[in-house]
Design a protein around this motif. Sequence first.
Motif, PDB file in Angstrom:
ATOM      1  N   GLY A   8       7.354  -4.511 -10.768  1.00 31.16           N
ATOM      2  CA  GLY A   8       7.740  -5.289  -9.597  1.00 31.16           C
ATOM      3  C   GLY A   8       8.200  -4.417  -8.457  1.00 31.16           C
ATOM      4  O   GLY A   8       9.025  -4.837  -7.635  1.00 31.16           O
ATOM      5  N   LEU A   9       7.678  -3.197  -8.381  1.00 30.50           N
ATOM      6  CA  LEU A   9       8.029  -2.231  -7.340  1.00 30.50           C
ATOM      7  C   LEU A   9       6.757  -1.668  -6.699  1.00 30.50           C
ATOM      8  O   LEU A   9       5.725  -1.551  -7.381  1.00 30.50           O
ATOM      9  N   PRO A  10       6.807  -1.289  -5.411  1.00 29.44           N
ATOM     10  CA  PRO A  10       5.704  -0.516  -4.857  1.00 29.44           C
ATOM     11  C   PRO A  10       5.605   0.823  -5.602  1.00 29.44           C
ATOM     12  O   PRO A  10       6.625   1.484  -5.820  1.00 29.44           O
ATOM     13  N   VAL A  11       4.420   1.173  -6.003  1.00 28.71           N
ATOM     14  CA  VAL A  11       4.196   2.411  -6.751  1.00 28.71           C
ATOM     15  C   VAL A  11       3.247   3.293  -5.946  1.00 28.71           C
ATOM     16  O   VAL A  11       2.117   2.895  -5.646  1.00 28.71           O
ATOM     17  N   THR A  12       3.721   4.477  -5.594  1.00 25.85           N
ATOM     18  CA  THR A  12       2.934   5.411  -4.793  1.00 25.85           C
ATOM     19  C   THR A  12       2.407   6.536  -5.672  1.00 25.85           C
ATOM     20  O   THR A  12       3.152   7.129  -6.456  1.00 25.85           O
ATOM     21  N   VAL A  13       1.124   6.803  -5.530  1.00 28.36           N
ATOM     22  CA  VAL A  13       0.465   7.896  -6.246  1.00 28.36           C
ATOM     23  C   VAL A  13      -0.029   8.897  -5.208  1.00 28.36           C
ATOM     24  O   VAL A  13      -0.742   8.526  -4.270  1.00 28.36           O
ATOM     25  N   THR A  14       0.376  10.147  -5.351  1.00 24.23           N
ATOM     26  CA  THR A  14      -0.102  11.179  -4.432  1.00 24.23           C
ATOM     27  C   THR A  14      -1.380  11.810  -4.993  1.00 24.23           C
ATOM     28  O   THR A  14      -1.735  11.612  -6.157  1.00 24.23           O
ATOM     29  N   GLN A  15      -2.061  12.566  -4.158  1.00 22.33           N
ATOM     30  CA  GLN A  15      -3.273  13.260  -4.585  1.00 22.33           C
ATOM     31  C   GLN A  15      -2.951  14.608  -5.228  1.00 22.33           C
ATOM     32  O   GLN A  15      -3.848  15.414  -5.455  1.00 22.33           O
ATOM     33  N   ALA A  56      -0.126  10.924   4.155  1.00 27.24           N
ATOM     34  CA  ALA A  56      -1.572  10.918   4.395  1.00 27.24           C
ATOM     35  C   ALA A  56      -2.375  11.114   3.118  1.00 27.24           C
ATOM     36  O   ALA A  56      -3.569  10.805   3.089  1.00 27.24           O
ATOM     37  N   SER A  57      -1.729  11.623   2.081  1.00 30.92           N
ATOM     38  CA  SER A  57      -2.461  11.927   0.856  1.00 30.92           C
ATOM     39  C   SER A  57      -2.015  11.054  -0.314  1.00 30.92           C
ATOM     40  O   SER A  57      -2.150  11.443  -1.466  1.00 30.92           O
ATOM     41  N   SER A  58      -1.476   9.867   0.004  1.00 31.12           N
ATOM     42  CA  SER A  58      -0.942   8.997  -1.044  1.00 31.12           C
ATOM     43  C   SER A  58      -1.551   7.603  -0.948  1.00 31.12           C
ATOM     44  O   SER A  58      -1.988   7.162   0.118  1.00 31.12           O
ATOM     45  N   THR A  59      -1.545   6.905  -2.064  1.00 31.07           N
ATOM     46  CA  THR A  59      -1.947   5.503  -2.133  1.00 31.07           C
ATOM     47  C   THR A  59      -0.788   4.709  -2.719  1.00 31.07           C
ATOM     48  O   THR A  59      -0.244   5.090  -3.759  1.00 31.07           O
ATOM     49  N   THR A  60      -0.412   3.627  -2.068  1.00 31.86           N
ATOM     50  CA  THR A  60       0.675   2.786  -2.557  1.00 31.86           C
ATOM     51  C   THR A  60       0.115   1.462  -3.063  1.00 31.86           C
ATOM     52  O   THR A  60      -0.666   0.800  -2.374  1.00 31.86           O
TER      53      THR A  60
END
Length: 508
Positions: A424-431, A463-467
């Motif tokens: 239930g949280l925004p999860v950010t994945v970097t490259q 710039a290099s992450s996806t949330t």
Amino acid sequence: MSFILAIDSGLTVTKAVVFDLDGMQKGVARRTIAQLMPRSRHVERDMTQLWHQTAEAIGEALSLSGAHPRDILAVAATAHGDGLYLLDKDRAPLGPGILSLDSRATAEVDRWAAEGVDMASLALTGQAPHVSAPSALLAWIKANEPERYARIGHGIACKDWLRYCLTGEVGTDRTEASTSFTDVQTQAYSPEALDLFGLNVLHAALPPISHSAEIVGQVTTEAAALTGLIQGTPVAAGLHDVTASVLGIGAHKTGVVGIVAGTYSINESLSLAPQTDARWFCRSGIAPGTWNNMSISPASTTNYDWFIDTFCAAEKAQAEAAGDSIHARLSPEIDAALARPSSVLYHPYLFGSPMGALPSAGFLGLRGWHGRGDVLAALLEGVVFNHRDHVDALRGSFAASEARLTGGASRNPTVARLFADVLGLPVTVTQTDEAAAWGAALCAGAAVGAFERFDADPRDLAASSTTYQPQPDRHAHYETRYRIYREVAQDMAENWRRLEHLSQEPRG
């Protein structure tokens, strides 16, 4: 052009990575290090082999990067935490290194719990002892291998062994020193902690503590010959790989939960004051006056790797021969299974659990009409549920408005979305492919002035992450499943104990 070399030695693979000063990976080399399991609950590795394989990886990474060794500004290592790597009084390896998957010290930990040592340790050191803690392993060696115990010259961590091989200098850093024997308030070694565990004769065996971003030695002539590095190259103290990974993805700051989904379920929150609880380790942060609150268990994506290696080995080999990936082949099955109702739940306790070493892994609710996709979907869901156990513990005491995720599984959008929906949280994945190595590189660069501070990351992480945002309907769905997962785990406590007894009974 200038570069930094980082070493990242995990539980199965040791890596050498060359980065430029913009954080770009220029060359990486890996070596698989054999795990030794001479008996039940013993998980070890040969220390000399680890160093030689790491040295080979360093040479290959240098070659692949195109960097000249004289352009390497500094070196730092990170590696799996806990476990134990012993040197004798002549600074030679004293038996194999003990990995953090080891659980031989179960009886010592149980005895300490019965005697109240665990709660005394929590108050003094910030953590209750667990089966792979240096304190527990040293107590086991004292009780079971007294001759080896008498020969101990130094007790160090994995990355400190590699640092010693590079420099000939014995020492550790703040993040690693706090695994058993420091006072949680002062962040310095505590003689009372050694006394508490019955290990008071080992005070001289504790390695000196340095800041992770501090130069602690130089590459020796012998190490230079083995690695291809230039003699005299500066070496920084380095840090525990949990904190290195979190630093490498920009999560080593308050208000963020850093999650590493790998062999271990690792979940970490930074705080500016110590706060102790049996559900996490309150350990020293990189900077004085900061604390890493780590809630962990050896129960993450190693479950998925085990399933693939055990039940899909032939298909994996076929996929690789065809230039394909077994993960890509399985992905449609898993996605389809996650989209439909299922009674299957999985507890991912192959090597341990948040409740200790006794709980074991298992599928429940499995029916004849379920297929491989259903099984794998439940397995991945169970892994994320286990992370949630830890994250819930942390966010009950530390603010958490977002999570940052790394580890091999994080590259799979299905898994990243599962984390967001379950937590239930925004999860950010970097490259960032090699997050722990980059965390070590930041410390090495700061130690020689290439970066302003260890956390002054030169990259544009946004710039290099996806949330991935949690979907309300999916979060509600997983709330129901997670509640049942937890209730079943609580109800299984006595049955897990009975099952463990079966493994100790002779057949026939």
